[in-house]
Design a protein around this motif. Structure first.
Motif, PDB file in Angstrom:
ATOM      1  N   LEU A  91       0.740  -1.142  -0.094  1.00  0.00           N
ATOM      2  CA  LEU A  91       0.001  -0.167   0.034  1.00  0.00           C
ATOM      3  C   LEU A  91       0.796   1.291   0.009  1.00  0.00           C
ATOM      4  N   GLY A  92       2.015   1.295   0.706  1.00  0.00           N
ATOM      5  CA  GLY A  92       3.104   2.217   0.494  1.00  0.00           C
ATOM      6  C   GLY A  92       3.334   2.770  -0.888  1.00  0.00           C
ATOM      7  N   TYR A  93       3.817   1.531  -1.651  1.00  0.00           N
ATOM      8  CA  TYR A  93       4.003   1.936  -3.027  1.00  0.00           C
ATOM      9  C   TYR A  93       3.000   2.489  -3.713  1.00  0.00           C
ATOM     10  N   ALA A  94       1.891   1.974  -3.553  1.00  0.00           N
ATOM     11  CA  ALA A  94       0.745   2.133  -4.301  1.00  0.00           C
ATOM     12  C   ALA A  94       0.371   3.716  -4.106  1.00  0.00           C
ATOM     13  N   ALA A  95       0.566   4.215  -2.665  1.00  0.00           N
ATOM     14  CA  ALA A  95       0.319   5.500  -2.196  1.00  0.00           C
ATOM     15  C   ALA A  95       1.194   6.460  -2.820  1.00  0.00           C
ATOM     16  N   GLU A  96       2.452   6.138  -2.891  1.00  0.00           N
ATOM     17  CA  GLU A  96       3.683   7.113  -3.595  1.00  0.00           C
ATOM     18  C   GLU A  96       3.103   7.119  -4.989  1.00  0.00           C
ATOM     19  N   LEU A  97       2.668   6.077  -5.618  1.00  0.00           N
ATOM     20  CA  LEU A  97       2.239   6.087  -6.933  1.00  0.00           C
ATOM     21  C   LEU A  97       1.031   7.038  -7.299  1.00  0.00           C
ATOM     22  N   ARG A  98       0.079   6.917  -6.571  1.00  0.00           N
ATOM     23  CA  ARG A  98      -1.211   7.487  -6.884  1.00  0.00           C
ATOM     24  C   ARG A  98      -1.632   8.927  -6.084  1.00  0.00           C
ATOM     25  N   LEU A  99      -1.123   9.161  -5.226  1.00  0.00           N
ATOM     26  CA  LEU A  99      -1.121  10.450  -4.293  1.00  0.00           C
ATOM     27  C   LEU A  99      -0.172  11.456  -4.896  1.00  0.00           C
ATOM     28  N   PRO A 100      -0.611  12.724  -4.891  1.00  0.00           N
ATOM     29  CA  PRO A 100       0.506  13.595  -5.356  1.00  0.00           C
ATOM     30  C   PRO A 100       1.680  13.782  -4.670  1.00  0.00           C
ATOM     31  N   PRO A 101       2.613  14.161  -5.471  1.00  0.00           N
ATOM     32  CA  PRO A 101       4.073  14.188  -4.717  1.00  0.00           C
ATOM     33  C   PRO A 101       4.259  15.228  -3.617  1.00  0.00           C
ATOM     34  N   ASP A 102       3.551  16.097  -3.553  1.00  0.00           N
ATOM     35  CA  ASP A 102       3.524  16.932  -2.369  1.00  0.00           C
ATOM     36  C   ASP A 102       2.879  16.449  -1.218  1.00  0.00           C
ATOM     37  N   THR A 103       2.484  14.922  -1.019  1.00  0.00           N
ATOM     38  CA  THR A 103       1.764  14.331  -0.169  1.00  0.00           C
ATOM     39  C   THR A 103       3.046  13.827   0.820  1.00  0.00           C
ATOM     40  N   THR A 104       2.830  14.315   2.210  1.00  0.00           N
ATOM     41  CA  THR A 104       4.034  13.957   3.168  1.00  0.00           C
ATOM     42  C   THR A 104       3.882  12.392   3.397  1.00  0.00           C
ATOM     43  N   ARG A 105       4.824  12.003   3.920  1.00  0.00           N
ATOM     44  CA  ARG A 105       4.989  10.624   4.658  1.00  0.00           C
ATOM     45  C   ARG A 105       3.824  10.395   5.521  1.00  0.00           C
ATOM     46  N   ALA A 106       3.765  11.001   6.461  1.00  0.00           N
ATOM     47  CA  ALA A 106       2.790  11.175   7.374  1.00  0.00           C
ATOM     48  C   ALA A 106       1.575  11.015   6.879  1.00  0.00           C
ATOM     49  N   ASP A 107       1.238  11.835   5.808  1.00  0.00           N
ATOM     50  CA  ASP A 107      -0.348  12.009   5.462  1.00  0.00           C
ATOM     51  C   ASP A 107      -0.476  10.612   4.617  1.00  0.00           C
ATOM     52  N   ARG A 108       0.524  10.145   3.820  1.00  0.00           N
ATOM     53  CA  ARG A 108       0.300   8.798   3.270  1.00  0.00           C
ATOM     54  C   ARG A 108       0.027   7.780   4.275  1.00  0.00           C
ATOM     55  N   ASP A 109       0.811   7.708   5.340  1.00  0.00           N
ATOM     56  CA  ASP A 109       0.584   6.901   6.346  1.00  0.00           C
ATOM     57  C   ASP A 109      -0.502   6.849   7.107  1.00  0.00           C
ATOM     58  N   GLU A 110      -1.256   8.077   7.131  1.00  0.00           N
ATOM     59  CA  GLU A 110      -2.634   8.228   7.592  1.00  0.00           C
ATOM     60  C   GLU A 110      -3.668   7.713   6.842  1.00  0.00           C
ATOM     61  N   VAL A 111      -3.614   7.985   5.474  1.00  0.00           N
ATOM     62  CA  VAL A 111      -4.523   7.362   4.303  1.00  0.00           C
ATOM     63  C   VAL A 111      -4.331   5.881   4.498  1.00  0.00           C
ATOM     64  N   ILE A 112      -3.158   5.411   4.601  1.00  0.00           N
ATOM     65  CA  ILE A 112      -3.015   3.827   4.456  1.00  0.00           C
ATOM     66  C   ILE A 112      -3.548   3.205   5.917  1.00  0.00           C
ATOM     67  N   ALA A 113      -3.520   4.037   7.152  1.00  0.00           N
ATOM     68  CA  ALA A 113      -3.852   3.377   8.353  1.00  0.00           C
ATOM     69  C   ALA A 113      -5.439   3.477   8.210  1.00  0.00           C
ATOM     70  N   ARG A 114      -6.017   4.597   7.721  1.00  0.00           N
ATOM     71  CA  ARG A 114      -7.271   4.365   7.497  1.00  0.00           C
ATOM     72  C   ARG A 114      -8.064   3.627   6.708  1.00  0.00           C
ATOM     73  N   VAL A 115      -7.550   3.289   5.533  1.00  0.00           N
ATOM     74  CA  VAL A 115      -8.161   2.115   4.553  1.00  0.00           C
ATOM     75  C   VAL A 115      -7.980   0.883   5.448  1.00  0.00           C
ATOM     76  N   LEU A 116      -6.666   0.651   5.988  1.00  0.00           N
ATOM     77  CA  LEU A 116      -6.540  -0.580   6.658  1.00  0.00           C
ATOM     78  C   LEU A 116      -7.531  -0.919   7.820  1.00  0.00           C
ATOM     79  N   ALA A 117      -7.963   0.098   8.369  1.00  0.00           N
ATOM     80  CA  ALA A 117      -9.112  -0.045   9.395  1.00  0.00           C
ATOM     81  C   ALA A 117     -10.331  -0.242   9.039  1.00  0.00           C
ATOM     82  N   GLU A 118     -10.468   0.324   7.991  1.00  0.00           N
ATOM     83  CA  GLU A 118     -11.909   0.244   7.360  1.00  0.00           C
ATOM     84  C   GLU A 118     -11.981  -1.105   6.737  1.00  0.00           C
TER      85      GLU A 118
END
Length: 494
Positions: A325-352
């Protein structure tokens, strides 16, 4: 090149019928699906075959493709690109080649060309200095639009750039300018760099629709009627090879918060419906609309809000769920998305998807049901509001079958439109409606699963399927008669 400049090198991709260049921070998705950044229309190429991204250098990575990625005749999972690499997609001798070159760093090139510009200007008697490529930037008085909280119009969307666009009043009236965003700014479904706006125009940023009201932009839901939401399939048909009809006048409405099953015997066109609704296939008749947009006419504006989960799992099996999911988030989210923001998105999806406890587990060690949920997680990273799944329970035992259907019910209850293509009939009671197709893509029934008995004379799905397979024209004619009776009820006696 030194390490700092290699990091900022430009990357050039060349293939049989095209070439494209990408700058610092870009990630490039490569595959057969037309939603990819680089599309290679070849049967050996998977829908999402590989991706190019920056780690401690530029890397080409196999996305878990079926036919593999080959460099110098050897199958590779990951290859570093320094200089030029020629990769073949698929193990066939005539499979498509992709040539990837790391070009001269932009900073170095600009310094060199800047000096040349300056020298040329001096020789020409021009003392204004070197030419500069203009970059869009907000101007004083602009209304800033973006993901960051300090914008005048905040777009809380993971696909919006921090500073995405600017709204201003020019000589000809209100206009909007994209500020070099990765995912683009769309007006009436068309990607723009700069465009004039009038009252009522719809501006799309990421998965968010904004409407022009009184000189500014407001969320569409504040001004639009609720009827604009959800999925509407109207009289969709598909004819190929001259007169071969694969779909006949399929009509369906699915509002937000609903789960719809598409069922039917083999050859009924279930997967064809999935492709057309997702926008990856085009109908020859009819219209598909989502959230008030035409899926096919405005596909580029809509593609991120439509998630398509194929029957085959696409996650790289040697990675953990979090890594994939981390690789996919780097691929699909804007480059100015911080690592913390990506981690938050991944955590939310995993929880759901109830995968948090499995985040550190390798994909090849997950159960079949967990792998399918992880594939769904991949699509949820970009926040789609229409989720389409092609045979998600194929090969699963009845317990896992129910688990997947329960997960889809929960995803729909959160406000999404969920469409599931399935051969399994065990848990249709979890769905709001079913679309039953007869062979040849002819609709036999659309409606709640509990009302199928009144329409088709039986509640036994095996019996229903046998009749639908044997009498496709008859059940389709009955469906058309029922629809006509609903649309035009008989007048009451005076």
């Amino acid at each position: 090149m030194d390490d700092l400049e290699t990091r900022h090198a430009q990357v050039l991709l060349e293939w049989d019928d095209g070439r494209a260049g990408y700058g610092p921070g870009a990630t490039v998705r490569i595959g057969r699906d037309r939603s990819m950044d680089v599309t290679l229309d070849d049967p050996v190429v998977s829908r999402e075959h590989a991706f190019l991204h920056w780690d401690d250098g530029w890397y080409l990575v196999d996305s878990g493709s079926k036919n593999g990625l080959f460099v110098d005749g050897r199958r590779v999972e990951r290859v570093r690109v320094t200089g030029t690499v020629v990769a073949r997609l698929g193990d066939r001798a005539e499979g498509p080649d992709l040539r990837i070159s790391v070009a001269e760093p932009e900073a170095t090139r600009e310094r060199r060309w800047g000096l040349l510009d300056q020298l040329t200007a001096v020789r020409a008697g021009d003392t204004r200095g070197p030419l500069r490529r203009p970059r869009p930037a907000p101007r004083p008085g602009d209304v800033s639009i973006g993901r960051a909280a300090d914008n005048a119009v905040v777009v809380p969307d993971v696909l919006a750039s921090r500073q995405h666009a600017a709204l201003r009043t020019g000589p000809s009236g209100l206009e909007i300018e994209d500020l070099g965003s990765v995912n683009g700014t769309f007006v009436a479904g068309t990607r723009i760099t700069r465009a004039a706006l009038t009252e009522g125009d719809v501006v799309t940023i990421g998965n968010t629709d904004l409407v022009v009201r009184d000189g500014t932009l407001v969320p569409r839901e504040k001004v639009a009627a609720p009827a604009t939401g959800g999925l509407r399939v109207r009289a969709v048909g598909l004819t190929i090879d001259g007169n071969r009809r694969l779909l006949h006048d399929v009509t369906l409405a699915a509002p937000p918060g609903t789960l719809t099953a598409v069922i039917g015997p083999s050859g009924a066109g279930k997967s064809t419906v999935a492709k057309i609704v997702s926008g990856t296939g085009n109908p020859t008749d009819g219209v598909v609309e989502f959230d008030g947009h035409s899926v096919h006419a405005e596909y580029q504006a809509l593609r991120s809000r439509i998630g398509l989960v194929p029957q085959d799992d696409v996650l790289h099996r040697q990675l953990t769920v979090r890594e994939a999911l981390g690789y996919a988030a780097e691929l699909r989210l804007p480059p100015d998305t911080t690592r913390a923001d990506r981690d938050e998105v991944i955590a939310r999806v995993l929880a759901e998807l109830q995968l948090t406890e499995h985040a550190g587990t390798r994909v090849d060690r997950l159960s079949g049901g967990q792998r399918k949920r992880a594939s769904v997680a991949l699509e949820l990273l970009t926040g789609p509001s229409l989720l389409i799944l092609d045979e998600p329970t194929s090969g699963l035992d009845p317990a896992l079958d129910r688990q997947i259907m329960t997960t889809l019910r929960r995803l729909a209850d959160s406000g999404r439109v969920v469409l599931v293509i399935t051969h399994s009939l065990s848990y249709l009671e979890l769905c709001d409606q079913v679309l039953l197709l007869a062979p040849g893509g002819k609709t036999a029934y659309v409606g709640p699963p509990g009302e199928v008995g009144a329409a088709l004379g039986s509640t036994d799905w095996a019996e229903i399927f046998a009749r639908v397979a044997a009498e496709p024209d008859a059940v389709h004619a009955e469906h058309l008669a029922r629809s006509a009776a609903v649309d035009h009820p008989p007048a009451a006696d005076s």
